[in-house]
Design a protein around this motif. Structure first.
Motif, short mmCIF file in Angstrom:
data_model
loop_
_atom_site.label_atom_id
_atom_site.label_comp_id
_atom_site.label_asym_id
_atom_site.label_seq_id
_atom_site.Cartn_x
_atom_site.Cartn_y
_atom_site.Cartn_z
N TRP A 157 0.85 -1.19 0.00
CA TRP A 157 0.00 0.00 0.00
C TRP A 157 0.88 1.25 0.00
CZ3 TRP A 157 -5.24 0.47 -0.44
CH2 TRP A 157 -6.00 -0.70 -0.29
N ASN A 158 0.51 2.21 -0.81
CA ASN A 158 1.18 3.51 -0.82
C ASN A 158 1.07 4.13 0.58
OD1 ASN A 158 1.91 6.19 -1.17
ND2 ASN A 158 0.77 6.43 -3.09
N PRO A 159 2.19 4.56 1.19
CA PRO A 159 2.15 5.10 2.54
C PRO A 159 1.73 6.57 2.63
CG PRO A 159 4.40 5.04 1.80
CD PRO A 159 3.58 4.43 0.70
N VAL A 160 1.29 7.18 1.52
CA VAL A 160 0.94 8.61 1.53
C VAL A 160 -0.12 8.90 2.60
CG1 VAL A 160 -0.86 8.36 -0.25
CG2 VAL A 160 0.26 10.57 0.07
N THR A 161 0.03 10.03 3.27
CA THR A 161 -0.95 10.45 4.28
C THR A 161 -1.96 11.40 3.65
OG1 THR A 161 0.30 12.39 4.96
CG2 THR A 161 0.82 10.29 6.07
N MET A 162 -3.10 11.59 4.30
CA MET A 162 -4.11 12.52 3.80
C MET A 162 -3.55 13.94 3.77
SD MET A 162 -7.10 12.90 2.49
CE MET A 162 -8.14 11.48 2.86
N ASP A 163 -2.74 14.29 4.75
CA ASP A 163 -2.16 15.63 4.78
C ASP A 163 -1.24 15.84 3.58
OD1 ASP A 163 -1.59 18.19 6.19
OD2 ASP A 163 0.44 17.37 6.27
N GLU A 164 -0.43 14.84 3.25
CA GLU A 164 0.44 14.95 2.08
C GLU A 164 -0.38 15.04 0.80
OE1 GLU A 164 4.33 12.37 3.60
OE2 GLU A 164 2.62 11.34 2.71
N ALA A 165 -1.42 14.23 0.70
CA ALA A 165 -2.25 14.20 -0.50
C ALA A 165 -2.96 15.53 -0.72
CB ALA A 165 -3.27 13.08 -0.41
N THR A 166 -3.31 16.19 0.36
CA THR A 166 -4.08 17.44 0.28
C THR A 166 -3.20 18.64 0.04
OG1 THR A 166 -5.66 16.47 1.84
CG2 THR A 166 -5.85 18.82 1.45
N ASN A 167 -1.97 18.60 0.51
CA ASN A 167 -1.17 19.83 0.58
C ASN A 167 0.13 19.82 -0.20
OD1 ASN A 167 -2.88 21.31 2.46
ND2 ASN A 167 -2.32 19.73 3.94
N THR A 168 0.35 18.82 -1.04
CA THR A 168 1.61 18.84 -1.80
C THR A 168 1.33 19.07 -3.28
OG1 THR A 168 1.58 16.41 -1.72
CG2 THR A 168 2.98 17.53 -0.14
N ASP A 169 1.67 18.11 -4.14
CA ASP A 169 1.57 18.32 -5.58
C ASP A 169 0.44 17.47 -6.17
OD1 ASP A 169 3.05 15.64 -6.82
OD2 ASP A 169 3.75 16.23 -4.83
N PRO A 170 0.02 17.76 -7.42
CA PRO A 170 -1.09 17.00 -8.03
C PRO A 170 -0.82 15.50 -8.14
CG PRO A 170 -0.72 19.02 -9.25
CD PRO A 170 0.39 18.93 -8.24
N GLY A 171 0.43 15.11 -8.40
CA GLY A 171 0.74 13.68 -8.49
C GLY A 171 0.50 12.96 -7.17
N THR A 172 0.93 13.59 -6.08
CA THR A 172 0.69 13.01 -4.76
C THR A 172 -0.80 13.00 -4.45
OG1 THR A 172 2.85 13.79 -3.99
CG2 THR A 172 1.26 13.20 -2.30
N ALA A 173 -1.51 14.04 -4.85
CA ALA A 173 -2.96 14.09 -4.63
C ALA A 173 -3.65 12.96 -5.38
CB ALA A 173 -3.51 15.44 -5.09
N TYR A 174 -3.22 12.73 -6.62
CA TYR A 174 -3.81 11.63 -7.39
C TYR A 174 -3.55 10.29 -6.74
CZ TYR A 174 -4.46 8.04 -10.84
OH TYR A 174 -4.85 6.88 -11.45
N ARG A 175 -2.28 10.04 -6.36
CA ARG A 175 -1.96 8.76 -5.71
C ARG A 175 -2.74 8.60 -4.41
NH1 ARG A 175 3.11 10.14 -7.92
NH2 ARG A 175 3.82 11.17 -6.01
N GLY A 176 -2.88 9.70 -3.69
CA GLY A 176 -3.68 9.65 -2.46
C GLY A 176 -5.14 9.34 -2.73
N SER A 177 -5.68 9.92 -3.79
CA SER A 177 -7.10 9.69 -4.10
C SER A 177 -7.36 8.21 -4.38
CB SER A 177 -7.54 10.54 -5.30
OG SER A 177 -7.08 10.01 -6.54
N LYS A 178 -6.42 7.56 -5.06
CA LYS A 178 -6.61 6.14 -5.37
C LYS A 178 -6.45 5.28 -4.12
CE LYS A 178 -7.65 5.34 -8.95
NZ LYS A 178 -8.93 5.55 -9.68
N LYS A 179 -5.45 5.60 -3.31
CA LYS A 179 -5.25 4.83 -2.08
C LYS A 179 -6.45 4.95 -1.15
CE LYS A 179 -2.92 4.80 2.34
NZ LYS A 179 -1.84 5.33 3.20
N PHE A 180 -6.86 6.20 -0.86
CA PHE A 180 -7.91 6.39 0.14
C PHE A 180 -9.28 5.93 -0.36
CE2 PHE A 180 -4.67 9.48 1.64
CZ PHE A 180 -4.43 8.87 2.86
#
Length: 334
Positions: free
Chosen positions: A146-169
Protein backbone atom coordinates in the motif's frame (compact mmCIF):
# COMPACT_ATOMS: atom_id res chain seq x y z
CA UNK A 1 -25.47 -11.58 -15.16
CA UNK A 2 -27.15 -8.21 -15.21
CA UNK A 3 -24.39 -5.66 -14.64
CA UNK A 4 -24.24 -1.97 -13.75
CA UNK A 5 -21.08 -0.38 -15.21
CA UNK A 6 -20.17 3.08 -13.90
CA UNK A 7 -18.17 5.63 -15.86
CA UNK A 8 -19.56 4.33 -19.13
CA UNK A 9 -17.93 6.98 -21.32
CA UNK A 10 -14.46 6.29 -19.92
CA UNK A 11 -11.55 4.62 -21.66
CA UNK A 12 -11.64 1.45 -19.52
CA UNK A 13 -15.43 1.15 -19.37
CA UNK A 14 -15.76 1.33 -23.15
CA UNK A 15 -13.69 -1.85 -23.44
CA UNK A 16 -15.53 -3.44 -20.49
CA UNK A 17 -18.76 -3.05 -22.46
CA UNK A 18 -17.29 -5.11 -25.30
CA UNK A 19 -16.20 -7.98 -23.04
CA UNK A 20 -19.44 -7.94 -21.05
CA UNK A 21 -21.48 -8.23 -24.24
CA UNK A 22 -19.19 -11.00 -25.52
CA UNK A 23 -19.88 -12.84 -22.25
CA UNK A 24 -23.64 -12.52 -22.87
CA UNK A 25 -24.17 -10.28 -19.85
CA UNK A 26 -26.84 -7.57 -19.75
CA UNK A 27 -25.24 -4.14 -19.29
CA UNK A 28 -26.52 -0.84 -17.98
CA UNK A 29 -23.82 1.85 -17.97
CA UNK A 30 -23.80 5.21 -16.23
CA UNK A 31 -23.05 8.47 -18.04
CA UNK A 32 -23.41 12.14 -17.18
CA UNK A 33 -25.65 13.06 -20.13
CA UNK A 34 -28.06 11.57 -22.67
CA UNK A 35 -25.73 12.76 -25.44
CA UNK A 36 -22.92 10.57 -24.14
CA UNK A 37 -25.26 7.62 -23.57
CA UNK A 38 -26.63 7.78 -27.10
CA UNK A 39 -23.12 7.97 -28.58
CA UNK A 40 -22.14 4.74 -26.85
CA UNK A 41 -25.36 2.99 -27.88
CA UNK A 42 -24.80 4.10 -31.50
CA UNK A 43 -21.55 2.13 -31.52
CA UNK A 44 -23.51 -1.05 -30.78
CA UNK A 45 -26.38 -0.69 -33.29
CA UNK A 46 -27.30 -4.37 -33.34
CA UNK A 47 -27.49 -4.83 -29.57
CA UNK A 48 -31.06 -4.70 -28.21
CA UNK A 49 -32.00 -2.36 -25.35
CA UNK A 50 -32.51 -5.36 -23.06
CA UNK A 51 -28.79 -6.11 -23.46
CA UNK A 52 -27.35 -2.57 -23.40
CA UNK A 53 -28.80 0.64 -21.98
CA UNK A 54 -27.75 3.58 -19.85
CA UNK A 55 -28.74 5.62 -16.80
CA UNK A 56 -27.76 9.18 -15.93
CA UNK A 57 -25.50 9.90 -12.94
CA UNK A 58 -24.53 13.56 -13.17
CA UNK A 59 -22.05 13.89 -10.30
CA UNK A 60 -20.35 10.84 -8.75
CA UNK A 61 -19.04 12.95 -5.87
CA UNK A 62 -22.52 13.44 -4.40
CA UNK A 63 -23.27 11.16 -1.46
CA UNK A 64 -26.50 9.81 -2.97
CA UNK A 65 -25.37 9.88 -6.62
CA UNK A 66 -25.93 6.17 -7.28
CA UNK A 67 -29.05 5.57 -5.16
CA UNK A 68 -31.39 5.41 -8.15
CA UNK A 69 -28.90 3.96 -10.64
CA UNK A 70 -28.40 0.75 -8.65
CA UNK A 71 -32.16 0.01 -8.58
CA UNK A 72 -32.25 -2.14 -11.67
CA UNK A 73 -35.37 -3.64 -13.20
CA UNK A 74 -34.77 -6.54 -13.28
CA UNK A 75 -32.23 -6.31 -10.43
CA UNK A 76 -28.47 -6.24 -10.94
CA UNK A 77 -26.27 -9.13 -9.83
CA UNK A 78 -22.97 -7.26 -10.24
CA UNK A 79 -21.47 -3.77 -10.35
CA UNK A 80 -18.26 -2.71 -12.12
CA UNK A 81 -17.23 0.67 -10.75
CA UNK A 82 -14.75 2.31 -13.14
CA UNK A 83 -15.80 5.94 -12.61
CA UNK A 84 -13.07 8.05 -11.02
CA UNK A 85 -11.13 11.19 -11.97
CA UNK A 86 -7.66 10.79 -13.51
CA UNK A 87 -5.96 14.02 -14.50
CA UNK A 88 -3.37 16.44 -13.15
CA UNK A 89 -5.36 19.60 -13.84
CA UNK A 90 -5.91 20.15 -10.14
CA UNK A 91 -6.73 23.47 -8.46
CA UNK A 92 -8.06 22.04 -5.20
CA UNK A 93 -6.77 18.53 -4.40
CA UNK A 94 -9.58 17.72 -1.99
CA UNK A 95 -12.38 18.99 -4.20
CA UNK A 96 -11.00 17.96 -7.59
CA UNK A 97 -9.54 14.52 -6.82
CA UNK A 98 -9.86 13.19 -3.27
CA UNK A 99 -13.57 13.80 -2.66
CA UNK A 100 -14.82 12.52 -6.04
CA UNK A 101 -12.72 9.34 -5.76
CA UNK A 102 -13.50 8.55 -2.11
CA UNK A 103 -17.15 9.63 -2.04
CA UNK A 104 -17.77 8.07 -5.44
CA UNK A 105 -16.46 4.73 -4.19
CA UNK A 106 -18.16 4.67 -0.78
CA UNK A 107 -21.27 6.22 -2.30
CA UNK A 108 -21.86 3.37 -4.69
CA UNK A 109 -21.23 0.76 -1.98
CA UNK A 110 -23.74 2.48 0.31
CA UNK A 111 -26.24 2.65 -2.54
CA UNK A 112 -25.82 -1.07 -3.26
CA UNK A 113 -26.22 -1.99 0.40
CA UNK A 114 -29.33 0.17 0.75
CA UNK A 115 -31.07 -0.32 -2.59
CA UNK A 116 -29.66 -3.37 -4.38
CA UNK A 117 -29.50 -6.42 -2.08
CA UNK A 118 -29.38 -8.79 -5.07
CA UNK A 119 -25.90 -7.55 -6.06
CA UNK A 120 -23.39 -10.29 -5.23
CA UNK A 121 -20.18 -9.06 -6.92
CA UNK A 122 -18.56 -5.63 -6.96
CA UNK A 123 -15.36 -4.89 -8.92
CA UNK A 124 -13.68 -1.51 -8.48
CA UNK A 125 -10.99 0.11 -10.62
CA UNK A 126 -8.23 1.21 -8.29
CA UNK A 127 -4.65 1.81 -9.42
CA UNK A 128 -1.00 0.95 -9.00
CA UNK A 129 -0.97 4.43 -7.47
CA UNK A 130 -2.59 2.84 -4.40
CA UNK A 131 0.29 0.33 -4.23
CA UNK A 132 3.43 2.26 -5.17
CA UNK A 133 5.77 3.78 -2.61
CA UNK A 134 7.63 6.46 -4.60
CA UNK A 135 10.00 7.24 -1.73
CA UNK A 136 11.14 3.69 -1.01
CA UNK A 137 10.30 0.92 -3.46
CA UNK A 138 10.32 -2.66 -2.15
CA UNK A 139 12.34 -5.30 -3.98
CA UNK A 140 9.15 -6.67 -5.59
CA UNK A 141 5.67 -5.14 -5.82
CA UNK A 142 2.56 -7.27 -5.44
CA UNK A 143 -0.99 -6.85 -4.07
CA UNK A 144 0.16 -6.76 -0.45
CA UNK A 145 1.72 -3.29 -0.81
CA UNK A 146 0.00 0.00 0.00
CA UNK A 147 1.18 3.51 -0.82
CA UNK A 148 2.15 5.10 2.54
CA UNK A 149 0.94 8.61 1.53
CA UNK A 150 -0.95 10.45 4.28
CA UNK A 151 -4.11 12.52 3.80
CA UNK A 152 -2.16 15.63 4.78
CA UNK A 153 0.44 14.95 2.08
CA UNK A 154 -2.25 14.20 -0.50
CA UNK A 155 -4.08 17.44 0.28
CA UNK A 156 -1.17 19.83 0.58
CA UNK A 157 1.61 18.84 -1.80
CA UNK A 158 1.57 18.32 -5.58
CA UNK A 159 -1.09 17.00 -8.03
CA UNK A 160 0.74 13.68 -8.49
CA UNK A 161 0.69 13.01 -4.76
CA UNK A 162 -2.96 14.09 -4.63
CA UNK A 163 -3.81 11.63 -7.39
CA UNK A 164 -1.96 8.76 -5.71
CA UNK A 165 -3.68 9.65 -2.46
CA UNK A 166 -7.10 9.69 -4.10
CA UNK A 167 -6.61 6.14 -5.37
CA UNK A 168 -5.25 4.83 -2.08
CA UNK A 169 -7.91 6.39 0.14
CA UNK A 170 -10.75 5.46 -2.21
CA UNK A 171 -9.67 1.83 -2.29
CA UNK A 172 -9.02 1.73 1.46
CA UNK A 173 -12.50 3.16 2.01
CA UNK A 174 -13.99 0.36 -0.09
CA UNK A 175 -12.23 -2.41 1.84
CA UNK A 176 -13.15 -0.75 5.16
CA UNK A 177 -16.79 -0.50 4.10
CA UNK A 178 -16.97 -4.22 3.32
CA UNK A 179 -15.20 -5.07 6.58
CA UNK A 180 -17.35 -2.79 8.76
CA UNK A 181 -20.79 -3.46 7.27
CA UNK A 182 -22.94 -6.53 6.75
CA UNK A 183 -23.00 -6.60 2.97
CA UNK A 184 -24.40 -9.14 0.53
CA UNK A 185 -21.61 -8.64 -2.00
CA UNK A 186 -17.97 -9.54 -2.39
CA UNK A 187 -15.33 -7.05 -3.51
CA UNK A 188 -12.46 -7.25 -5.99
CA UNK A 189 -10.15 -4.36 -6.88
CA UNK A 190 -8.09 -3.84 -10.02
CA UNK A 191 -4.75 -2.05 -9.59
CA UNK A 192 -3.32 -1.14 -13.02
CA UNK A 193 -0.40 1.22 -13.76
CA UNK A 194 -0.30 3.18 -17.04
CA UNK A 195 -3.10 1.93 -19.30
CA UNK A 196 -2.30 1.92 -23.02
CA UNK A 197 -4.35 0.64 -25.91
CA UNK A 198 -6.80 1.60 -28.64
CA UNK A 199 -8.83 4.75 -28.15
CA UNK A 200 -12.55 4.48 -28.73
CA UNK A 201 -13.10 6.18 -32.07
CA UNK A 202 -16.72 7.14 -31.42
CA UNK A 203 -15.93 9.03 -28.27
CA UNK A 204 -12.45 10.36 -27.69
CA UNK A 205 -11.32 13.38 -29.60
CA UNK A 206 -7.55 13.46 -29.69
CA UNK A 207 -7.68 16.65 -27.60
CA UNK A 208 -9.46 14.97 -24.69
CA UNK A 209 -7.69 11.64 -24.87
CA UNK A 210 -7.19 9.60 -21.70
CA UNK A 211 -4.14 10.70 -19.75
CA UNK A 212 -2.31 7.39 -20.19
CA UNK A 213 -2.29 7.61 -23.98
CA UNK A 214 -1.29 11.29 -24.21
CA UNK A 215 2.41 10.54 -24.68
CA UNK A 216 1.76 8.31 -27.70
CA UNK A 217 -0.52 10.95 -29.23
CA UNK A 218 2.11 13.63 -28.69
CA UNK A 219 4.81 11.42 -30.25
CA UNK A 220 2.87 10.82 -33.45
CA UNK A 221 1.91 14.50 -33.67
CA UNK A 222 5.59 15.49 -33.63
CA UNK A 223 5.56 17.25 -30.27
CA UNK A 224 8.71 15.44 -29.11
CA UNK A 225 10.85 15.86 -32.24
CA UNK A 226 13.54 17.55 -30.16
CA UNK A 227 13.71 14.74 -27.62
CA UNK A 228 11.55 12.36 -25.61
CA UNK A 229 10.30 13.36 -22.16
CA UNK A 230 11.37 11.28 -19.15
CA UNK A 231 9.26 8.19 -18.55
CA UNK A 232 6.94 9.00 -15.65
CA UNK A 233 5.36 5.57 -15.12
CA UNK A 234 7.47 2.52 -15.97
CA UNK A 235 4.74 -0.16 -15.89
CA UNK A 236 1.91 -0.63 -18.38
CA UNK A 237 -1.07 -2.78 -19.20
CA UNK A 238 -3.21 -2.91 -22.32
CA UNK A 239 -6.72 -1.58 -21.73
CA UNK A 240 -8.23 -4.73 -23.26
CA UNK A 241 -6.45 -6.95 -20.73
CA UNK A 242 -7.59 -4.64 -17.93
CA UNK A 243 -11.20 -4.69 -19.14
CA UNK A 244 -11.14 -8.48 -19.42
CA UNK A 245 -9.71 -8.67 -15.90
CA UNK A 246 -12.69 -6.68 -14.58
CA UNK A 247 -15.15 -9.03 -16.22
CA UNK A 248 -13.38 -12.21 -15.14
CA UNK A 249 -13.07 -10.94 -11.56
CA UNK A 250 -16.83 -10.47 -11.62
CA UNK A 251 -17.42 -13.94 -13.02
CA UNK A 252 -15.03 -16.05 -10.93
CA UNK A 253 -15.51 -17.05 -7.29
CA UNK A 254 -11.75 -17.35 -6.81
CA UNK A 255 -11.50 -13.57 -7.35
CA UNK A 256 -13.82 -12.67 -4.48
CA UNK A 257 -12.41 -10.27 -1.87
CA UNK A 258 -9.02 -9.93 -3.57
CA UNK A 259 -6.86 -7.14 -4.95
CA UNK A 260 -5.27 -7.68 -8.35
CA UNK A 261 -2.06 -6.06 -9.60
CA UNK A 262 -2.91 -5.73 -13.29
CA UNK A 263 0.29 -5.15 -15.26
CA UNK A 264 2.03 -6.66 -18.28
CA UNK A 265 5.46 -5.39 -17.27
CA UNK A 266 7.99 -2.61 -17.74
CA UNK A 267 8.46 -0.10 -20.54
CA UNK A 268 9.84 3.36 -21.20
CA UNK A 269 9.18 6.07 -23.75
CA UNK A 270 12.14 5.07 -25.95
CA UNK A 271 10.58 1.60 -26.36
CA UNK A 272 7.32 3.16 -27.53
CA UNK A 273 9.08 5.51 -29.97
CA UNK A 274 11.10 2.67 -31.51
CA UNK A 275 7.95 0.55 -31.98
CA UNK A 276 6.29 3.47 -33.76
CA UNK A 277 9.36 4.11 -35.91
CA UNK A 278 9.67 0.44 -36.91
CA UNK A 279 5.99 -0.05 -37.74
CA UNK A 280 4.89 3.33 -39.08
CA UNK A 281 7.60 4.61 -41.44
CA UNK A 282 5.36 7.54 -42.42
CA UNK A 283 5.71 8.82 -38.84
CA UNK A 284 9.51 8.63 -38.74
CA UNK A 285 9.94 12.37 -39.31
CA UNK A 286 7.67 13.13 -36.34
CA UNK A 287 9.98 11.31 -33.94
CA UNK A 288 13.29 12.49 -32.45
CA UNK A 289 16.45 11.27 -34.18
CA UNK A 290 17.96 10.20 -30.86
CA UNK A 291 15.82 7.79 -28.82
CA UNK A 292 18.14 6.63 -26.07
CA UNK A 293 16.61 4.95 -22.99
CA UNK A 294 16.23 7.31 -20.04
CA UNK A 295 16.18 4.36 -17.61
CA UNK A 296 19.15 2.00 -17.56
CA UNK A 297 17.82 -0.31 -14.86
CA UNK A 298 14.29 -0.65 -13.46
CA UNK A 299 14.25 -0.03 -9.69
CA UNK A 300 12.11 -2.99 -8.61
CA UNK A 301 10.54 -6.26 -9.75
CA UNK A 302 6.85 -7.12 -10.13
CA UNK A 303 4.70 -10.10 -9.22
CA UNK A 304 1.48 -10.22 -11.24
CA UNK A 305 0.99 -13.97 -10.76
CA UNK A 306 -2.34 -13.65 -8.91
CA UNK A 307 -3.99 -11.95 -11.88
CA UNK A 308 -2.30 -14.26 -14.37
CA UNK A 309 -3.54 -17.39 -12.58
CA UNK A 310 -6.94 -16.46 -11.15
CA UNK A 311 -8.10 -14.28 -14.05
CA UNK A 312 -6.29 -16.25 -16.80
CA UNK A 313 -4.87 -13.14 -18.42
CA UNK A 314 -2.45 -13.62 -21.32
CA UNK A 315 -0.78 -10.24 -21.22
CA UNK A 316 -0.49 -8.31 -24.48
CA UNK A 317 3.03 -7.26 -25.34
CA UNK A 318 3.96 -3.59 -25.55
CA UNK A 319 4.42 -3.82 -29.33
CA UNK A 320 0.83 -4.99 -29.94
CA UNK A 321 -0.52 -2.37 -27.57
CA UNK A 322 1.40 0.52 -29.16
CA UNK A 323 0.65 -0.54 -32.75
CA UNK A 324 -3.08 -0.85 -32.06
CA UNK A 325 -3.09 2.46 -30.17
CA UNK A 326 -1.44 4.33 -33.04
CA UNK A 327 -3.79 2.77 -35.60
CA UNK A 328 -6.78 3.81 -33.53
CA UNK A 329 -5.45 7.37 -33.25
CA UNK A 330 -4.86 7.55 -36.98
CA UNK A 331 -8.45 6.41 -37.51
CA UNK A 332 -9.56 9.20 -35.16
CA UNK A 333 -7.71 11.80 -37.21
CA UNK A 334 -4.15 11.93 -35.88
Amino acid sequence: MRVLLTGGSGFIAAHCVDYLLQGNHEVVFTVRSHEKGKKILSNHPNVPEAKLSYVIVEDIAKEDAFDEAVKGTPPFQAVLHTASPFHFNVKDAKKDLLDPAIIGTTGILKAIQKNAPQVKRVVITSSFAAIVNPKQNPDTYDESHWNPVTMDEATNTDPGTAYRGSKKFAEKAAWDFVKDNKVNFTLSTMNPPLVLGPVVHYFNSLDSINTSNETIRDMIQGKFKDGLPPTRVILFVDVRDLALAHVRAMEREEAENKRFFITAGFFQNSDVAKIIKDNFPELKEKLPKEMEPDIKEFPYKIDNSRATKILSIEWRKLEESVIDTVKSMQAAGA
